[in-house]
Design a protein around this motif. Structure first.
Motif, PDB file in Angstrom:
ATOM      1  N   ALA A   1       2.315  23.002 -34.257  1.00 22.53           N
ATOM      2  CA  ALA A   1       1.780  23.083 -32.895  1.00 22.53           C
ATOM      3  C   ALA A   1       2.826  23.620 -31.925  1.00 22.53           C
ATOM      4  O   ALA A   1       2.537  24.491 -31.088  1.00 22.53           O
ATOM      5  CB  ALA A   1       1.301  21.702 -32.450  1.00 22.53           C
ATOM      6  N   LEU A   2       4.065  23.124 -32.021  1.00 26.51           N
ATOM      7  CA  LEU A   2       5.112  23.589 -31.122  1.00 26.51           C
ATOM      8  C   LEU A   2       5.498  25.036 -31.418  1.00 26.51           C
ATOM      9  O   LEU A   2       5.773  25.818 -30.501  1.00 26.51           O
ATOM     10  CB  LEU A   2       6.341  22.685 -31.240  1.00 26.51           C
ATOM     11  CG  LEU A   2       6.154  21.237 -30.778  1.00 26.51           C
ATOM     12  CD1 LEU A   2       7.435  20.449 -31.013  1.00 26.51           C
ATOM     13  CD2 LEU A   2       5.754  21.181 -29.318  1.00 26.51           C
ATOM     14  N   ASP A   3       5.528  25.400 -32.688  1.00 22.72           N
ATOM     15  CA  ASP A   3       5.880  26.768 -33.043  1.00 22.72           C
ATOM     16  C   ASP A   3       4.835  27.750 -32.520  1.00 22.72           C
ATOM     17  O   ASP A   3       5.179  28.838 -32.031  1.00 22.72           O
ATOM     18  CB  ASP A   3       6.014  26.892 -34.556  1.00 22.72           C
ATOM     19  CG  ASP A   3       6.470  28.268 -34.988  1.00 22.72           C
ATOM     20  OD1 ASP A   3       7.607  28.651 -34.659  1.00 22.72           O
ATOM     21  OD2 ASP A   3       5.691  28.983 -35.652  1.00 22.72           O
ATOM     22  N   ALA A   4       3.558  27.381 -32.604  1.00 23.17           N
ATOM     23  CA  ALA A   4       2.513  28.247 -32.056  1.00 23.17           C
ATOM     24  C   ALA A   4       2.637  28.372 -30.544  1.00 23.17           C
ATOM     25  O   ALA A   4       2.426  29.461 -29.979  1.00 23.17           O
ATOM     26  CB  ALA A   4       1.138  27.702 -32.434  1.00 23.17           C
ATOM     27  N   GLY A   5       2.986  27.281 -29.868  1.00 19.16           N
ATOM     28  CA  GLY A   5       3.184  27.361 -28.428  1.00 19.16           C
ATOM     29  C   GLY A   5       4.373  28.211 -28.040  1.00 19.16           C
ATOM     30  O   GLY A   5       4.324  28.968 -27.059  1.00 19.16           O
TER      31      GLY A   5
ATOM     32  N   VAL B   1      11.156  19.096 -30.207  1.00 23.71           N
ATOM     33  CA  VAL B   1      11.184  20.070 -29.109  1.00 23.71           C
ATOM     34  C   VAL B   1      12.550  20.730 -28.975  1.00 23.71           C
ATOM     35  O   VAL B   1      12.654  21.969 -28.972  1.00 23.71           O
ATOM     36  CB  VAL B   1      10.735  19.407 -27.792  1.00 23.71           C
ATOM     37  CG1 VAL B   1      10.961  20.358 -26.620  1.00 23.71           C
ATOM     38  CG2 VAL B   1       9.263  19.027 -27.864  1.00 23.71           C
ATOM     39  N   PRO B   2      13.656  19.967 -28.862  1.00 26.32           N
ATOM     40  CA  PRO B   2      14.958  20.657 -28.823  1.00 26.32           C
ATOM     41  C   PRO B   2      15.250  21.439 -30.100  1.00 26.32           C
ATOM     42  O   PRO B   2      15.883  22.505 -30.044  1.00 26.32           O
ATOM     43  CB  PRO B   2      15.963  19.508 -28.635  1.00 26.32           C
ATOM     44  CG  PRO B   2      15.171  18.370 -28.108  1.00 26.32           C
ATOM     45  CD  PRO B   2      13.818  18.511 -28.712  1.00 26.32           C
ATOM     46  N   ALA B   3      14.775  20.944 -31.249  1.00 29.22           N
ATOM     47  CA  ALA B   3      15.065  21.622 -32.509  1.00 29.22           C
ATOM     48  C   ALA B   3      14.377  22.985 -32.581  1.00 29.22           C
ATOM     49  O   ALA B   3      14.998  23.990 -32.951  1.00 29.22           O
ATOM     50  CB  ALA B   3      14.634  20.749 -33.683  1.00 29.22           C
ATOM     51  N   VAL B   4      13.098  23.048 -32.231  1.00 32.14           N
ATOM     52  CA  VAL B   4      12.381  24.323 -32.335  1.00 32.14           C
ATOM     53  C   VAL B   4      12.859  25.305 -31.270  1.00 32.14           C
ATOM     54  O   VAL B   4      12.915  26.525 -31.516  1.00 32.14           O
ATOM     55  CB  VAL B   4      10.861  24.103 -32.239  1.00 32.14           C
ATOM     56  CG1 VAL B   4      10.348  23.328 -33.433  1.00 32.14           C
ATOM     57  CG2 VAL B   4      10.475  23.411 -30.952  1.00 32.14           C
ATOM     58  N   VAL B   5      13.224  24.812 -30.080  1.00 28.18           N
ATOM     59  CA  VAL B   5      13.756  25.709 -29.049  1.00 28.18           C
ATOM     60  C   VAL B   5      15.105  26.271 -29.484  1.00 28.18           C
ATOM     61  O   VAL B   5      15.372  27.475 -29.358  1.00 28.18           O
ATOM     62  CB  VAL B   5      13.856  24.976 -27.698  1.00 28.18           C
ATOM     63  CG1 VAL B   5      14.564  25.844 -26.671  1.00 28.18           C
ATOM     64  CG2 VAL B   5      12.465  24.615 -27.188  1.00 28.18           C
ATOM     65  N   ALA B   6      15.997  25.403 -29.991  1.00 24.82           N
ATOM     66  CA  ALA B   6      17.296  25.880 -30.482  1.00 24.82           C
ATOM     67  C   ALA B   6      17.128  26.817 -31.666  1.00 24.82           C
ATOM     68  O   ALA B   6      17.869  27.805 -31.802  1.00 24.82           O
ATOM     69  CB  ALA B   6      18.165  24.680 -30.870  1.00 24.82           C
ATOM     70  N   LEU B   7      16.143  26.537 -32.515  1.00 25.86           N
ATOM     71  CA  LEU B   7      15.894  27.417 -33.661  1.00 25.86           C
ATOM     72  C   LEU B   7      15.451  28.803 -33.203  1.00 25.86           C
ATOM     73  O   LEU B   7      15.879  29.820 -33.752  1.00 25.86           O
ATOM     74  CB  LEU B   7      14.820  26.793 -34.554  1.00 25.86           C
ATOM     75  CG  LEU B   7      14.424  27.569 -35.808  1.00 25.86           C
ATOM     76  CD1 LEU B   7      15.571  27.602 -36.803  1.00 25.86           C
ATOM     77  CD2 LEU B   7      13.191  26.941 -36.446  1.00 25.86           C
ATOM     78  N   ARG B   8      14.630  28.856 -32.180  1.00 27.34           N
ATOM     79  CA  ARG B   8      14.129  30.146 -31.709  1.00 27.34           C
ATOM     80  C   ARG B   8      15.185  30.915 -30.925  1.00 27.34           C
ATOM     81  O   ARG B   8      15.223  32.159 -30.962  1.00 27.34           O
ATOM     82  CB  ARG B   8      12.886  29.935 -30.834  1.00 27.34           C
ATOM     83  CG  ARG B   8      12.127  31.208 -30.566  1.00 27.34           C
ATOM     84  CD  ARG B   8      10.763  30.898 -29.999  1.00 27.34           C
ATOM     85  NE  ARG B   8       9.965  32.092 -29.840  1.00 27.34           N
ATOM     86  CZ  ARG B   8       9.254  32.668 -30.800  1.00 27.34           C
ATOM     87  NH1 ARG B   8       9.241  32.131 -32.013  1.00 27.34           N
ATOM     88  NH2 ARG B   8       8.552  33.753 -30.581  1.00 27.34           N
ATOM     89  N   LEU B   9      16.073  30.217 -30.226  1.00 30.73           N
ATOM     90  CA  LEU B   9      17.060  30.888 -29.399  1.00 30.73           C
ATOM     91  C   LEU B   9      18.328  31.241 -30.155  1.00 30.73           C
ATOM     92  O   LEU B   9      18.867  32.340 -29.992  1.00 30.73           O
ATOM     93  CB  LEU B   9      17.418  30.003 -28.189  1.00 30.73           C
ATOM     94  CG  LEU B   9      16.327  29.807 -27.142  1.00 30.73           C
ATOM     95  CD1 LEU B   9      16.821  28.868 -26.048  1.00 30.73           C
ATOM     96  CD2 LEU B   9      15.891  31.132 -26.550  1.00 30.73           C
ATOM     97  N   GLY B  10      18.841  30.312 -30.958  1.00 36.47           N
ATOM     98  CA  GLY B  10      20.163  30.501 -31.523  1.00 36.47           C
ATOM     99  C   GLY B  10      20.249  30.691 -33.016  1.00 36.47           C
ATOM    100  O   GLY B  10      21.244  31.245 -33.500  1.00 36.47           O
TER     101      GLY B  10
END
Length: 287
Positions: free
Chosen positions: A171-175, A88-97
């Protein structure tokens, strides 16, 4: 110029797609339900006695059923917690930064689909055999012993975490694709919230469906995984079912049918819960 349309008799255009949908659904239902029905018939048909439910009554009295099922559930819960804390932190950081690193993360998270479980467990077994020979005089030796505790083998949690990466990441990336994460985090940060609180209170509530999907996929993976646990010498639920099948075939098939029904029930509950959440979250249109 007005568009020319061909007027068809009422019900003709709508009837054909319905017929095709019905035929496809009937074929799919037969493909899935016929083997399941054959398994159920095998468990209740006792030669010389007729129909009997003794196989299902013996499930909870069988040696090792409760302990193996509880072990698999504990491993599943631990795997879900670990993989979500990592991803979860990895995909959020990947999408933001770091959106440029997305191809690299895609490849890394897809590797468990390319590497077969037998190769993964061979590498884990090599490391576990190499450790006692070279780390006997170091504190890491006790760590190797602890992660192989039969009561709760942490090494299986680590292996299952790697195997669940492709499903959890997708699943997280689709969300995240359906949520404006940048706007949510910037709004939370503008109110003076720290990054961890912004992630917990602003992002995670909007990823409830993706988190549930990732958790369910991980649960199904852990409950059905056999190769890694068998070769490492542990006995979770899937290994117990295979071991029982050698001496009590009807009991093993009955347990498989019961586990499949439980999995379907969890999937239906997840689908209904996710659908209810999306309906509650959708804004109402003003008439």
């Amino acid at each position: 110029m007005a568009r020319l349309t061909t007027l068809l008799p009422r019900g003709v255009s709508a009837r054909r797609p319905r017929l095709w949908r019905g035929a496809v659904l009937a074929c799919a239902a037969a493909y899935f339900l016929v083997p399941l029905a054959a398994s159920v018939v095998f468990t209740v048909d006792v030669p010389g006695k007729g129909l009997s439910l003794d196989a299902y009554g013996q499930i909870f009295r069988a040696d090792g059923f409760t302990s193996s099922l509880l072990l698999s559930l504990e491993l599943a819960l631990a795997t879900i917690a670990v993989v979500l804390l990592l991803m979860v932190p990895a995909v959020v950081a990947l999408r933001l930064g770091a959106p440029r690193l997305r191809p690299v993360v895609d490849i890394v998270c897809s590797l468990p689909l390319v590497v077969p479980p037998i190769a993964l467990v061979a590498g884990i077994g090599t490391v576990l055999r190499w450790g006692p020979e070279h780390l006997a005089a170091t504190p890491f030796f006790q760590t190797l012993v602890a992660i192989q505790n039969p009561a709760f083998p942490v090494v299986l949690v680590l292996a299952y975490t790697v195997m669940a990466l492709p499903f959890v990441y997708r699943a997280l990336d689709a969300g995240l694709r359906a949520v404006d994460v940048r706007t949510l985090t910037e709004a939370a940060r503008s109110c003076g919230t720290s990054w961890p609180r912004a992630l917990v209170h602003a992002v995670l509530p909007n990823l409830r469906g993706a988190l549930l999907n990732a958790s369910f996929l991980t649960l199904a993976l852990v409950l059905g995984e056999f190769t890694v646990a068998q070769l490492l010498g542990f006995q979770p639920f899937a290994v117990w079912v295979v071991n029982v099948s050698g001496s009590q075939a009807q009991l093993s098939v009955a347990v498989s049918v019961l586990s499949l029904l439980i999995t379907w029930a969890l999937l239906l509950a997840l689908t209904s819960f996710g659908g209810g959440t999306s309906r509650r979250a959708a804004p109402r249109r003003k008439e």
